[in-house]
Design a protein around this motif. Structure first.
Motif, PDB file in Angstrom:
ATOM      1  N   LYS A  66      -1.014   3.024 103.503  1.00 10.34           N
ATOM      2  CA  LYS A  66      -2.315   3.434 104.126  1.00 10.34           C
ATOM      3  C   LYS A  66      -2.400   3.039 105.754  1.00 10.34           C
ATOM      4  O   LYS A  66      -2.718   4.015 106.424  1.00 10.34           O
ATOM      5  CB  LYS A  66      -2.976   2.704 103.226  1.00 10.34           C
ATOM      6  CG  LYS A  66      -4.554   3.359 103.522  1.00 10.34           C
ATOM      7  CD  LYS A  66      -5.604   3.035 102.524  1.00 10.34           C
ATOM      8  CE  LYS A  66      -7.123   3.397 102.717  1.00 10.34           C
ATOM      9  NZ  LYS A  66      -7.927   2.870 102.043  1.00 10.34           N
ATOM     10  N   ALA A  69      -0.126   5.139 107.751  1.00 15.83           N
ATOM     11  CA  ALA A  69      -0.872   6.530 107.944  1.00 15.83           C
ATOM     12  C   ALA A  69      -1.825   6.240 108.880  1.00 15.83           C
ATOM     13  O   ALA A  69      -1.944   7.280 109.967  1.00 15.83           O
ATOM     14  CB  ALA A  69      -1.211   7.044 106.431  1.00 15.83           C
ATOM     15  N   ASP A  72      -0.396   6.032 112.295  1.00 19.24           N
ATOM     16  CA  ASP A  72       0.234   7.262 112.988  1.00 19.24           C
ATOM     17  C   ASP A  72      -0.850   8.453 113.457  1.00 19.24           C
ATOM     18  O   ASP A  72      -0.953   8.890 114.193  1.00 19.24           O
ATOM     19  CB  ASP A  72       0.881   7.975 111.498  1.00 19.24           C
ATOM     20  CG  ASP A  72       2.013   8.901 112.011  1.00 19.24           C
ATOM     21  OD1 ASP A  72       2.538   8.787 113.093  1.00 19.24           O
ATOM     22  OD2 ASP A  72       2.430   9.804 111.298  1.00 19.24           O
ATOM     23  N   GLU A  73      -2.076   8.271 112.542  1.00 19.75           N
ATOM     24  CA  GLU A  73      -3.130   9.171 112.808  1.00 19.75           C
ATOM     25  C   GLU A  73      -3.540   8.783 114.380  1.00 19.75           C
ATOM     26  O   GLU A  73      -4.054   9.452 115.128  1.00 19.75           O
ATOM     27  CB  GLU A  73      -4.119   9.148 111.745  1.00 19.75           C
ATOM     28  CG  GLU A  73      -5.385   9.976 111.960  1.00 19.75           C
ATOM     29  CD  GLU A  73      -4.827  11.575 111.782  1.00 19.75           C
ATOM     30  OE1 GLU A  73      -5.392  12.380 112.198  1.00 19.75           O
ATOM     31  OE2 GLU A  73      -4.107  11.640 110.809  1.00 19.75           O
TER      32      GLU A  73
END
Length: 140
Positions: A66, A69, A72-73
Motif C-alpha cells: 500500500k 502504491a 508511486d502515485e
C-alpha cells in the motif's frame, strides 16, 4: 383436497421408511497416527503460532504494498506538476523574448526617428532650450 394431502403424506412416510440408511459398521481403529496426545497438542500449538506469524507477515506485506502504491502515485503527481512547471517556464521565456524583441524594435524605430530628425536639421532650439535655461527665481 384433504384426502389427497393425507395420501401424499402417507406415501412420503412409506418412502422414507423404505429408503432409510442402514446401520454403519466400522472396524474400530486407533486414530491420530503414531503421535501421542502431547505431541499432537504441541504440534497444534506450533501451527497456531506459525499462523500468527504468517498473518503478521501478510499484514506487513500488505502495508508495504500500500505504501509503495501511494509513493508511486505521489511520484506520478510530482512528475505531472514538474512538467506543468517546465511548460510554464518555457512559456515565460518565450514571452520574455517577445517582449525584448518588441522593445528592441521600438528602440530601433525611436533611434531611427531621432536620427532622421537630426538629419533634416529641425530647429536645434527644441533640444537646446531645455538645457540652456537661465537661473530661475524662486519665490520664498
Amino acid at each position: 383436497t384433504c384426502s389427497v394431502a393425507k395420501r401424499e403424506l402417507d406415501d412420503l412416510e412409506r418412502w422414507k421408511e423404505e429408503h432409510r440408511p442402514g446401520p454403519i459398521k466400522l472396524v474400530p481403529q486407533r486414530l491420530g497416527g503414531k503421535e501421542s496426545e502431547a505431541q499432537a497438542r504441541q504440534k497444534q500449538q506450533m501451527m497456531l503460532m506459525q499462523s500468527k506469524y504468517q498473518q503478521k507477515h501478510k499484514r506487513e506485506e500488505y502495508v508495504k504494498a500500500k505504501k509503495a502504491a501511494e509513493e508511486d502515485e505521489i511520484l506520478k503527481k510530482k512528475a505531472i506538476q514538474r512538467e506543468k512547471a517546465e511548460t510554464l517556464e518555457v512559456k515565460k521565456r518565450q514571452q520574455e523574448m517577445q517582449r525584448r524583441e518588441m522593445l528592441f524594435e521600438d528602440q530601433y524605430y525611436k533611434t531611427n526617428e531621432l536620427l532622421n530628425r537630426l538629419e533634416l536639421g529641425l530647429p536645434k532650439s527644441d533640444s537646446c532650450q531645455i538645457a540652456n535655461r537661465g537661473p530661475k527665481s524662486t519665490a520664498w
